[in-house]
Design an enzyme around this catalytic site. Structure first.
Site, PDB file in Angstrom:
ATOM      1  N   HIS A 367      41.503  21.571  40.714  1.00  0.00           N
ATOM      2  CA  HIS A 367      39.851  21.972  39.897  1.00  0.00           C
ATOM      3  C   HIS A 367      40.025  21.835  38.476  1.00  0.00           C
ATOM      4  CE1 HIS A 367      38.466  22.357  44.368  1.00  0.00           C
ATOM      5  NE2 HIS A 367      40.014  22.417  44.505  1.00  0.00           N
ATOM      6  N   LYS A 558      28.178  32.941  36.600  1.00  0.00           N
ATOM      7  CA  LYS A 558      29.038  32.352  36.625  1.00  0.00           C
ATOM      8  C   LYS A 558      30.949  33.060  36.017  1.00  0.00           C
ATOM      9  CE  LYS A 558      27.483  29.352  34.313  1.00  0.00           C
ATOM     10  NZ  LYS A 558      27.809  27.922  34.794  1.00  0.00           N
ATOM     11  N   ARG A 559      31.912  33.332  36.023  1.00  0.00           N
ATOM     12  CA  ARG A 559      33.168  33.838  35.710  1.00  0.00           C
ATOM     13  C   ARG A 559      33.092  34.534  34.471  1.00  0.00           C
ATOM     14  NH1 ARG A 559      37.303  36.684  39.259  1.00  0.00           N
ATOM     15  NH2 ARG A 559      37.840  36.889  37.571  1.00  0.00           N
ATOM     16  N   LYS A 564      33.521  29.092  29.032  1.00  0.00           N
ATOM     17  CA  LYS A 564      31.974  28.839  29.734  1.00  0.00           C
ATOM     18  C   LYS A 564      31.749  29.496  28.587  1.00  0.00           C
ATOM     19  CE  LYS A 564      34.037  29.382  34.066  1.00  0.00           C
ATOM     20  NZ  LYS A 564      33.274  28.490  35.321  1.00  0.00           N
ATOM     21  N   THR A 666      29.510  24.622  39.843  1.00  0.00           N
ATOM     22  CA  THR A 666      29.069  24.151  40.984  1.00  0.00           C
ATOM     23  C   THR A 666      27.503  25.220  41.554  1.00  0.00           C
ATOM     24  OG1 THR A 666      30.225  25.918  42.486  1.00  0.00           O
ATOM     25  CG2 THR A 666      30.104  23.537  42.927  1.00  0.00           C
ATOM     26  N   LYS A 670      23.249  24.244  42.324  1.00  0.00           N
ATOM     27  CA  LYS A 670      22.204  24.886  42.969  1.00  0.00           C
ATOM     28  C   LYS A 670      21.339  25.706  41.933  1.00  0.00           C
ATOM     29  CE  LYS A 670      26.314  27.347  44.815  1.00  0.00           C
ATOM     30  NZ  LYS A 670      27.691  28.352  44.459  1.00  0.00           N
TER      31      LYS A 670
HETATM   32  C1  8GP Z   1      36.434  25.912  39.926  1.00  0.00           C
HETATM   33  C2  8GP Z   1      36.120  25.120  38.262  1.00  0.00           C
HETATM   34  O1  8GP Z   1      36.870  25.679  37.046  1.00  0.00           O
HETATM   35  C3  8GP Z   1      34.781  24.329  38.474  1.00  0.00           C
HETATM   36  O2  8GP Z   1      34.490  23.846  37.623  1.00  0.00           O
HETATM   37  C4  8GP Z   1      34.963  24.016  39.451  1.00  0.00           C
HETATM   38  O3  8GP Z   1      33.088  23.406  40.221  1.00  0.00           O
HETATM   39  C5  8GP Z   1      35.245  24.805  40.668  1.00  0.00           C
HETATM   40  O4  8GP Z   1      36.811  24.839  40.603  1.00  0.00           O
HETATM   41  C6  8GP Z   1      35.005  23.857  42.217  1.00  0.00           C
HETATM   42  O5  8GP Z   1      35.909  22.640  42.323  1.00  0.00           O
HETATM   43  N1  8GP Z   1      38.240  26.362  39.107  1.00  0.00           N
HETATM   44  C7  8GP Z   1      38.548  27.298  39.790  1.00  0.00           C
HETATM   45  O6  8GP Z   1      37.644  28.034  40.234  1.00  0.00           O
HETATM   46  C8  8GP Z   1      39.452  27.843  39.850  1.00  0.00           C
HETATM   47  O7  8GP Z   1      40.518  27.393  39.266  1.00  0.00           O
HETATM   48  N2  8GP Z   1      40.514  28.861  40.335  1.00  0.00           N
HETATM   49  C9  8GP Z   1      41.401  28.971  40.703  1.00  0.00           C
HETATM   50  C10 8GP Z   1      42.370  30.268  39.496  1.00  0.00           C
HETATM   51  C11 8GP Z   1      41.428  30.611  41.287  1.00  0.00           C
END
Ligand code: 8GP
Length: 825
Positions: A367, A558-559, A564, A666, A670
């Site tokens: 991810h 978003k976070r 970002k 994502t 949305k």
């Molecule tokens: C996220 C990615 O940053 C995002 O681009 C992607 O859409 C999403 O995963 C689903 O694939 N990554 C994370 O949320 C992530 O790595 N979180 C971990 C530390 C908990």
């Protein structure tokens, strides 16, 4: 209610009268109250209990059918499931939302009020956790046998409060008043071993036998959350493990001198599932986190094996035909040596046979490419907590190194690069490498991301294992992210193109031909306006701030992370403010900038950015010279249920990460699905969104991945932009004054420092001018009402690709090889 859903309702609770009596029954018999005394919370619980009757009936039938058919199933291992609220979704999926709403109305209760009673299940940080939640929704909808496995955290992601502009973290207590959806299954409790030592013995024919004498044993108690598919046929399960003390005390270890290890269990047992680590994309580096990972993987594997053995006894030959396990990032990667341990040490299979099974069972999703997010554990830590697993990891690596040597004879540099073990001051275990080696398929989460996984993260693995690395572009469930959260738009779409789009999102294409139809444009934008009114109410309640619904609602949710680039948006807002101060007639359509973001508690700069947004908001929102052209609303405690209010109201979707950094995103999907127009970089799934909607219906700006890399190679110097662009210089210098923080000069200076002295690692300044120009284009486009409406409609119409049903279909075809199983009755 949709006619198809009515026809297929298996339940007695299908009409209003029956639903009403079920709610009253639960008010009386489950909650011990009555219609006159019940508050909203009690009504919510009674309504949940009424629908839960249907849910559990569906669950029973599903489990029985899967058992009788001995189905192959996917097991989705994820440390996070960001579920949000379930009532509205479960009602929608059973086609009972209108029934329930009508029944409650007759009882004098507004469904919208009781929906607000439900705490979010926030057992995740962000994208990865929410993706897992969308995927299990799609799996159930598509009638695929699947189980989600994770951790039953006592506290989910922290609740965010904003005090004097700054983020304060408060514990999330989602279960304080019980959770009506979950079922405890003590009969399926598992035991998990930790610590201790490994004894080597010799069996028949000199076979080496390893016996792990654990220092402590904890119990994993499962809680099941039913996952209702659309139209309520398949009800799968999300099984979350809670840790408890086992009462076991290891005398062997105690006698061998491991006093502390032997005692540790009681202290630790209940801590294991206590909190979700509030880190997004950074490794917590804590022993507890490794234990959490092992805990849920071990419980889940044992659970899977128990179920398998019920049907197949000790015949392991069919295990890989029946079981596929998807590793959601590397958090569950310790499953690989755990399954090897079970097969080799317990089932006494030979190494090769065990490895053959393992590498047919696991598949891994990556991810993120951010180096700080690629998990590595000190070998020493694994040795202490999981001594046998470290041995197994070394053995896997030893054999793998032989493979590498075969492919690249004598190439030690290659071995160093590909080894699971990173040598250095401290030996580290690379969980990404372990996952790639132990899996039969590895995927990235958007086309561009998967290309980068192949070309820059794991290029040698791609060469070694051609075809193993693949792509599955992320998706979102349209049931939650359009049907349930945006009833106005859903009903309009139903009327225009029929009501089967929630199952087949490509149907939305049918809207495209109405994109330039004036009447439809008016209807579409009327819904948008109503949604903006609802969000404006929320902003008023939450921030005591009035916003004009005719302004552009510009949303970034978003976070909070530097990559970002919420600070890019902030600098742009400051620049607009300056332009207005310099020229009161500065021509712009009024805009409301809406933010929602949590920062990891230890991430100082992210918290500074939240503080800065709030301080700039205080100033601008209260400055009469701005003449309401800009408002800024930072809504605290961004979470799934708040997203459900923000997304339907957005005109503009901010997706402005540095190219190459956002794996997919994502939220971008949305927002576009709900008719927001994206302003974004060519990053992650933005690239595919642009392909779908076409260049005329998206605002793309900024450096591409190649340009980012070139600039970096050439030597990026943010001062070039600072000195060359007077507006950039002015806004950065502004941060150093006390203009936004009266009496506290320098309170916002860390942002300037990161962008200049710290080299601007995410190239904010390099993209500033292009971003500002793109925003000018957004402004112009919005003023042409018809053009904007057309763009918004096209965005909704072209989002078919981004349903999580399509992602799941891709996984089924490319990775899982699963078949659906119809649940009758
Ligand atoms: C996220 C990615 O940053 C995002 O681009 C992607 O859409 C999403 O995963 C689903 O694939 N990554 C994370 O949320 C992530 O790595 N979180 C971990 C530390 C908990």
């Amino acid at each position: 209610m949709n006619a198809k859903a009515t026809k297929t309702q298996p339940s007695p609770v299908i009409d209003k009268a029956a639903f009403k009596s079920a709610v009253i029954k639960h008010l009386h018999c489950t909650l011990g109250t009555d219609e006159n005394k019940a508050n909203n919370h009690a009504w919510w619980k009674a309504t949940c209990a009424a629908i839960q009757e249907q849910v559990l009936e569906g669950l029973r039938k599903t489990q029985k059918t899967h058992y009788l058919n001995d189905t192959r199933a996917v097991h989705y291992f994820s440390a996070e499931f960001l579920m949000g609220r379930l009532l509205s979704n479960n009602l929608q999926n059973f086609g009972l939302f209108d029934v329930a709403s009508g029944a409650l109305k007759e009882l004098g209760v507004e469904i919208s009020d009781i929906l607000e009673e439900e705490p979010d299940m926030a057992l995740g940080n962000g994208g990865l956790g929410r993706l897992a939640a969308c995927f299990i929704d799609s799996l159930a909808t598509m009638e695929l046998p699947a189980i989600g496995y994770g951790i039953h955290y006592e506290h989910g992601l922290f609740r965010q409060e904003i005090k004097s502009g700054a983020q304060i973290e408060r514990p999330d207590s989602w279960r304080d008043y019980g959770n009506p959806w979950e079922i405890c299954r003590p009969e399926s409790t598992q035991e998990v071993s930790l610590y201790g030592y490994v004894e080597t013995k010799y069996g028949e024919n000199g076979r080496v036998l390893k016996e792990w004498h654990p220092g402590s044993i904890v119990k994993g108690v499962p809680w099941d959350i039913p996952v209702v598919g659309y139209e309520g046929k398949t009800v799968n399960v999300l099984r979350l493990w809670q840790s408890e003390a086992s009462g076991y005390f290891n005398w062997d270890v105690f006698n061998a001198g491991g006093y502390v290890d032997a005692q540790r269990e009681n202290v630790q047992a209940e801590t294991i599932s206590k909190v979700l680590y509030p880190n997004d994309e950074t490794e917590a580096g804590k022993e507890l986190r490794l234990i959490q990972q092992y805990f849920f993987c071990s419980c889940s594997l044992k659970d899977i094996i128990r179920r398998y053995k019920r049907a197949h006894g000790d015949d392991w030959s069919r295990f890989a035909d029946q079981v596929v396990i998807q590793l959601n990032d590397t958090h569950p990667a310790i499953s690989v040596p755990e399954l090897m341990r079970i097969l080799v040490d317990r089932a006494e299979l030979g190494w090769d046979e065990a490895w053959g099974i393992c590498t047919k069972v696991f598949a891994y999703t990556n991810h993120t490419l951010l180096p700080e997010a690629l998990e590595k554990w000190p070998a020493r830590m694994i040795e202490k907590i999981l001594p046998r697993h470290l041995e197994i990891i070394y053995e896997i690596n030893h054999r793998f190194m032989a493979e590498v040597d075969k492919k690249w004879p004598g190439d030690n540099a290659m071995k160093e690069k590909l080894s699971i073990i990173e040598e250095g001051n401290e030996k580290m275990v690379r969980m990404g490498h372990l996952s790639v080696i132990g899996s039969f398929a590895v995927n990235g989460v958007a086309e561009m991301h998967s290309r980068l996984v192949k070309s820059s993260l794991f290029p040698e693995f791609d060469e070694l294992y051609p075809g193993k690395l693949t792509n599955v572009t992320n998706g979102i469930t349209p049931r939650r992210w359009l049907k349930a959260c945006n009833p106005g738009l859903s009903k309009l779409i139903d009327k225009k193109i029929g009501d089967d789009w929630p199952r087949d999102l490509d149907k939305l294409q049918g809207l495209a031909k109405f994109a330039s139809n004036k009447t439809f444009q008016k209807q579409f934008m009327k819904v948008k306006l109503e949604n903006k009114e609802l969000l404006a109410d929320e902003i008023r309640k939450s921030l005591d701030l009035e916003v004009d619904v005719n302004a552009i609602f510009d949303v970034q949710i978003k976070r909070l992370h530097e990559y970002k680039r919420q600070h890019l948006a902030l600098l742009h807002i400051m620049a607009l403010y300056r332009r207005i101060l310099e020229n009161p007639d500065y021509d712009m359509h009024p805009r409301v900038f809406v933010f929602g973001a949590k920062a990891a508690p230890g991430y100082k700069l992210a918290k500074d950015i939240i503080y800065a947004i709030n301080k700039v908001a205080d100033k601008i929102n209260n400055d009469p010279r701005v003449n309401n052209k800009i408002k800024i609303a930072f809504l605290p405690n961004y979470r799934v249920s708040l997203a459900e209010k923000m997304i339907p109201a957005a005109d503009v979707s901010e997706q402005i990460s540095t190219a190459g950094k956002e794996a997919s995103g994502t939220g971008n999907m949305k927002l576009a699905l709900n008719g927001a127009v994206t302003i974004g970089t060519l990053d992650g799934a933005n690239v595919e969104i642009a392909e779908e909607v076409g260049d005329d219906n998206i605002f793309i700006f900024g450096l591409t991945v190649e340009e980012v890399n070139e600039l970096k190679a050439k030597g990026y110097n943010p001062y070039d932009y600072y000195y060359k662009d007077p507006e950039i210089k002015a806004v950065l210098d502004w941060l150093e004054t006390d203009y936004f923080t009266p009496g506290k000069p320098g309170a916002l200076v860390s942002i300037k420092q990161s962008l200049l002295d710290n080299g601007d690692p995410y190239m904010v300044l390099a993209d500033f001018r292009a971003y500002s120009d793109a925003q000018i284009a957004v402004d112009a486009a919005y003023r042409d009402k018809e053009r904007w409406a057309e763009m918004a409609i096209i965005n909704t119409a072209k989002m078919g690709k981004f349903t999580s049903d399509r992602s799941i279909r891709d996984y089924v075809e490319r990775v899982w090889k699963l078949s659906p199983c119809k649940i009758e009755g």
